[in-house]
Design an enzyme around this catalytic site. Structure first.
Site, PDB file in Angstrom:
ATOM      1  N   CYS A  71       0.833  -1.200   0.000  1.00 20.24           N
ATOM      2  CA  CYS A  71       0.000   0.000   0.000  1.00 20.24           C
ATOM      3  C   CYS A  71       0.869   1.253   0.000  1.00 20.24           C
ATOM      4  CB  CYS A  71      -0.917   0.004   1.223  1.00 20.24           C
ATOM      5  SG  CYS A  71      -1.864   1.539   1.407  1.00 20.24           S
ATOM      6  N   CYS A  74       0.530   3.561   3.360  1.00 21.67           N
ATOM      7  CA  CYS A  74       1.033   3.139   4.670  1.00 21.67           C
ATOM      8  C   CYS A  74       2.387   3.793   4.936  1.00 21.67           C
ATOM      9  CB  CYS A  74       1.175   1.616   4.711  1.00 21.67           C
ATOM     10  SG  CYS A  74      -0.390   0.724   4.864  1.00 21.67           S
ATOM     11  N   HIS A 136      -3.696   0.819   8.418  1.00 27.47           N
ATOM     12  CA  HIS A 136      -4.300   0.413   7.148  1.00 27.47           C
ATOM     13  C   HIS A 136      -5.661  -0.249   7.335  1.00 27.47           C
ATOM     14  CE1 HIS A 136      -4.131  -1.010   2.909  1.00 27.47           C
ATOM     15  NE2 HIS A 136      -4.758  -2.077   3.382  1.00 27.47           N
ATOM     16  N   ASN A 176     -13.928   8.965  -0.543  1.00 23.97           N
ATOM     17  CA  ASN A 176     -14.579   7.815  -1.163  1.00 23.97           C
ATOM     18  C   ASN A 176     -14.240   6.583  -0.327  1.00 23.97           C
ATOM     19  OD1 ASN A 176     -15.406   9.417  -3.326  1.00 23.97           O
ATOM     20  ND2 ASN A 176     -13.568   8.953  -4.511  1.00 23.97           N
ATOM     21  N   HIS A 187      -6.664   1.924   2.022  1.00 25.53           N
ATOM     22  CA  HIS A 187      -6.201   2.643   3.212  1.00 25.53           C
ATOM     23  C   HIS A 187      -7.136   3.826   3.495  1.00 25.53           C
ATOM     24  CE1 HIS A 187      -2.665   3.591   5.887  1.00 25.53           C
ATOM     25  NE2 HIS A 187      -3.375   4.713   5.988  1.00 25.53           N
ATOM     26  N   HIS A 189      -8.429   7.112   3.609  1.00 26.24           N
ATOM     27  CA  HIS A 189      -7.911   8.364   3.076  1.00 26.24           C
ATOM     28  C   HIS A 189      -9.004   9.115   2.339  1.00 26.24           C
ATOM     29  CE1 HIS A 189      -7.903   6.059  -0.673  1.00 26.24           C
ATOM     30  NE2 HIS A 189      -7.671   7.188  -1.339  1.00 26.24           N
ATOM     31  N   GLN A 191      -9.463  12.902  -0.366  1.00 29.63           N
ATOM     32  CA  GLN A 191      -8.771  13.750  -1.317  1.00 29.63           C
ATOM     33  C   GLN A 191      -9.266  15.189  -1.189  1.00 29.63           C
ATOM     34  OE1 GLN A 191      -8.122  11.958  -5.364  1.00 29.63           O
ATOM     35  NE2 GLN A 191      -9.536  10.398  -4.624  1.00 29.63           N
TER      36      GLN A 191
END
Length: 359
Positions: A71, A74, A136, A176, A187, A189, A191
């Protein structure tokens, strides 16, 4: 919260936001041999709708569903450097390696093939990735309220920075979650997009708000919020400074709006008390969403903020959270009516959705 900025191997900016009292200095070096990229983003205006459409063909090569041990979000480990050079972090933001919009995009002719009705421009803006935790295997809804508050502060920080970035007209933080949404990195996250134009949805909302204020002398969202709180039918959670409700004309099979009780244009305008209250309320909402089908709910969480230069007296900050999942194992597809004509057909009433979410 401590803020530390640095650079990745290819010159992209990375910023750490630490709330852990004994967090070490963020001075790890990105050891990767990364070539500098040249995004070729552009925008073209649809002459039939007057809406801008972004083109970013270089994104076809972006990372797609890597295994967990590879990933890129991470922390770095010996022999496995990632996008985050540190061995651990609280919250981190960095420039997207495969951005839809970027600084340094080359200039383009002002029209497509000389067609005067089809305007064209460089996709000059900025796109960032925000990692909510170095773990993660967790989710936003599993974060402690103190970490959510750090995320809110990071959103506000980046909104201010992108508002001042050349070419940016609107800042859009979002998350998302889930493969059903199209997520390619699992993971936890989100944007942040710095658009080089005001988005079509925001333009429409501001026009409606302006017409309502001209007629009634009051902000539209303020009257909507007051009416929803008075009715209570679609309210699913309330705090001191925020209310979460299913909108009366919900489009999605699961849809919740989180609205502050005070009109503010964007995240930087929130007080400390409002940020604290949001953190607690949002976690309560996310827990209800995951309990709805007794499984992690795929969703999109989208912040509606005022544009940089227009409509700041009309906009009312709010967060929209919605899901394509209409039952535990069935998706809501945007088929003929929704995709072709923009006319939504919901398989449930907002009152039914709210009742299920209240449990």
């Amino acid at each position: 919260m401590r803020r530390t900025a640095g650079k990745l191997a290819d010159g992209r900016e990375i910023i750490y936001f630490d709330d852990t009292p004994d967090a070490p200095p963020r001075d790890a070096v990105d050891t990767r041999d990364l070539p500098r990229t040249q995004p070729l983003s552009e925008v073209r205006r649809d002459p039939l709708t007057n809406e801008w459409v972004a083109m970013a063909a270089h994104r076809q090569t972006r990372t797609y569903k890597p295994p967990a041990d590879l990933c890129p979000l991470c922390p770095s480990t010996p022999g496995k450097p990632t996008e985050i050079p540190e061995s651990a972090y609280d919250v981190v933001v960095f420039e997207n390696r495969f951005p839809s919009f970027a600084q340094g995009v080359p200039d383009l002719p002002s029209t497509v093939d000389g067609m005067p009705m089809v305007a064209r421009a460089a996709g000059r803006g900025r796109c960032e990735v925000m990692c909510f935790t170095s773990d993660h295997d967790t989710s936003f809804g599993s974060l402690p309220a103190s970490r959510v508050r750090t995320v809110v502060d990071a959103w506000a920080d980046r909104t201010e920075a992108l508002n001042a970035t050349p070419g940016v007209e609107q800042v859009f933080p979002f998350e998302n979650r889930g493969e059903e949404i199209g997520v390619t990195l699992s993971h936890p996250h989100g944007q942040i997009y710095g658009y080089p134009f005001v988005t079509p949805k925001t333009e429409r909302m501001l026009a409606v708000a302006a017409e309502y204020r001209e007629t009634h002398g009051r902000p539209l969202m303020g009257d909507v919020l007051a009416a929803e709180r008075a009715a209570g039918t679609r309210v699913i959670a309330e705090g001191v400074h925020w209310t979460a409700f299913v909108p009366a004309a919900a489009r999605w099979p699961v849809e919740v709006h989180l609205v502050p009780h005070r009109q503010v244009p964007d995240l930087p305008a929130l007080t400390d008390a409002e940020r604290d209250d949001f953190a607690a309320l949002y976690l309560a909402v996310l827990h209800r969403l995951d309990a709805l089908y007794d499984r992690p709910l795929p969703y999109i969480a989208a912040w509606h903020q005022a544009p940089v230069r227009t409509g700041r007296d009309l906009a009312w900050l709010h967060l929209e959270v919605f899901s394509v999942l209409r039952t535990a194992d069935k998706l809501k597809y945007l088929a003929g009516s929704e995709s072709g004509m923009g006319v939504w057909v919901n398989d449930a009433t907002p009152e039914q959705i709210a009742e299920r979410l209240r449990g």
